[in-house]
Design a protein around this motif. Structure first.
Motif, PDB file in Angstrom:
ATOM      1  N   TRP A 159       0.892  -1.198   0.120  1.00 24.19           N
ATOM      2  CA  TRP A 159      -0.019  -0.089  -0.006  1.00 24.19           C
ATOM      3  C   TRP A 159       0.963   1.226  -0.155  1.00 24.19           C
TER       4      TRP A 159
ATOM      5  N   GLN B  96      -0.758   8.271   1.179  1.00 13.86           N
ATOM      6  CA  GLN B  96      -0.991   8.692  -0.290  1.00 13.86           C
ATOM      7  C   GLN B  96      -0.084   9.352  -0.865  1.00 13.86           C
TER       8      GLN B  96
ATOM      9  N   GLN C  52     -11.532   3.736  -0.761  1.00 12.26           N
ATOM     10  CA  GLN C  52     -11.288   3.524  -2.312  1.00 12.26           C
ATOM     11  C   GLN C  52     -12.820   3.718  -3.025  1.00 12.26           C
TER      12      GLN C  52
ATOM     13  N   LYS D 202     -14.214   6.902  -6.053  1.00 12.88           N
ATOM     14  CA  LYS D 202     -14.820   6.168  -7.240  1.00 12.88           C
ATOM     15  C   LYS D 202     -15.588   7.323  -8.219  1.00 12.88           C
TER      16      LYS D 202
ATOM     17  N   THR E  76      -8.926  -4.590  -4.271  1.00 12.04           N
ATOM     18  CA  THR E  76      -8.731  -3.205  -4.352  1.00 12.04           C
ATOM     19  C   THR E  76      -9.002  -2.563  -5.755  1.00 12.04           C
TER      20      THR E  76
ATOM     21  N   CYS F 159     -12.790  -2.166  -5.918  1.00  5.54           N
ATOM     22  CA  CYS F 159     -13.038  -0.872  -5.150  1.00  5.54           C
ATOM     23  C   CYS F 159     -12.652   0.624  -5.858  1.00  5.54           C
ATOM     24  N   SER F 160     -11.982   0.353  -6.844  1.00  2.12           N
ATOM     25  CA  SER F 160     -11.192   1.570  -7.275  1.00  2.12           C
ATOM     26  C   SER F 160     -11.768   2.159  -8.741  1.00  2.12           C
TER      27      SER F 160
END
Length: 384
Positions: free
Chosen positions: A32, A113, A221, A225, A335, A338-339
């Motif tokens: 991550w 991030q 996440q 979107k 992931t 969800c993104s």
């Protein structure tokens, strides 16, 4: 100015066994922060570990970038009693401090991030010789003697009127080479603070912590979107193209079954200028030959960190994840599910993926699920 990132990893983990390598939302935990570091303004990212399996993983998984380097650390620096500073200085001295800016990144901070990293790097200007990430908490604090620390309980402020306190979340630390050499520490004398979201204060020391953090990451996440015109369809293989089963012959060879209707659906979809890509964790010659037969040019085999690779593909193709539709069926797809702009999954996918996918198809994998997905993409794109 050379900016170097540093991610220290140890094999040992008492609270959660193999914590750094355990899958968080389908990705090894350390990937991550590593993925975000790759897409940050850092020039090089060092993973410093005593786990040779992680070194092998990185060499194979991130061959699409020259930014990552995995280095075996000494037993002394990986011991239970060694501090993070010990590992930092050991590494820095081994390369004769060949950098201008040093950035410590903690693998157990998956909320980090690239913009958090970049902001900390930008803070190293003027009088600041270091920067660190913090969280603004609005909790009321007391000491062990029953005395309030940060507020007057007889004039209890409303949350919106309360400044609260800034607390280190242990995610990102940046410092100049000069400050690191002088102080032998991750921070210097003039420290800037960079605020991160309150959720990043969560630590991962127990199984309950793991569940909380994983669910928060999933929701983060999904909140980010967006759905635009679909220009790229990315597919997993086993459990998407196939029913997920493998048949072995007496000679040990295996076979897979593919639905011809799925192949026709992808061919029609390409006529509508939708690029088709395949991304699978299996490194199979059989799969490679089937994709060659389907004339799919972009085939990525043996992928374990699918999200970082997907971000690289999006950057290379000059698109956003909002332009991507993704079909997956198991936790290592989670992931991406969800993104992306639109996520789809076969009717016989795992429960966790069906729970978070935008669309659960009516067809099973290997039995028309891809053809159904192609029809959705074509119908959806008509609005554009």
């Amino acid at each position: 100015m050379k900016k170097i990132g540093f991610i220290p990893l140890r094999k040992g983990s008492k609270g959660i066994p193999n914590k750094n390598k355990r899958k968080m939302v389908g990705r090894p935990l350390f990937t991550w922060v590593l993925g975000e570091a790759i897409f940050s303004n850092l020039d090089e990212v060092i993973v410093y570990t005593d786990d040779e399996s992680i070194i092998d993983f990185i060499k194979k998984e991130y061959d699409w970038t020259n930014k990552v380097n995995a280095i075996l650390r000494s037993e002394e620096s990986a011991s239970d009693t060694a501090s993070t500073e010990y590992a930092i200085l050991e590494f820095c001295e081994s390369i004769n401090y060949n950098f201008d800016v040093f950035c410590l990144l903690q693998a157990t901070s998956p909320f980090t991030q690239s913009n958090d990293i970049n902001t900390c790097l930008e803070k190293l200007s003027g009088d600041n010789d270091s920067a660190l990430t913090v969280v603004n908490t609005h909790r009321f604090l007391w000491n062990k003697d029953g005395k309030p620390i940060n507020y007057n309980p007889f004039e209890r402020p409303r949350r919106q009127d309360f400044e609260g306190l800034l607390i280190e979340n242990g995610a990102v630390y940046t410092t100049t080479k000069k400050a690191l050499q002088e102080n032998k520490n991750r921070i210097g004398n003039n420290v800037a603070v960079v605020k991160m979201q309150e959720e990043s204060l969560h630590e991962i020391d127990s199984e309950s912590d793991w569940i909380v953090v994983e669910n928060l990451l999933i929701e983060r996440q999904k909140r980010s979107k967006k759905s635009d015109k679909i220009t790229h369809l990315v597919l997993d293989v086993d459990g998407v193209f196939t029913d997920g089963t493998i048949t072995y012959t007496k000679d040990g060879e295996h076979t897979k079954s593919f639905d011809m209707r799925d192949g026709m659906g992808l061919e029609i979809l390409r006529q509508y200028n939708v690029e088709v890509m395949v991304m699978t964790s299996e490194d199979s010659e059989l799969v490679a030959k089937r994709m060659e037969k389907l004339k799919i040019k972009h085939v990525f085999l043996g992928v374990k960190d699918k999200f970082s690779l997907l971000k690289m593909v999006a950057k290379k193709e000059n698109i956003s994840l909002s332009n991507v539709a993704y079909i997956g069926d198991d936790v290592n797809d989670l992931t991406n599910i969800c993104s992306v702009g639109w996520s789809l999954t076969p009717n016989n996918a795992t429960d966790v993926v069906k729970q978070h996918a935008d669309i659960v198809l009516s067809k099973n994998s290997g039995a028309g699920a891809i053809r159904e997905a192609c029809q959705f993409v074509m119908n959806y794109n008509k609005r554009f």
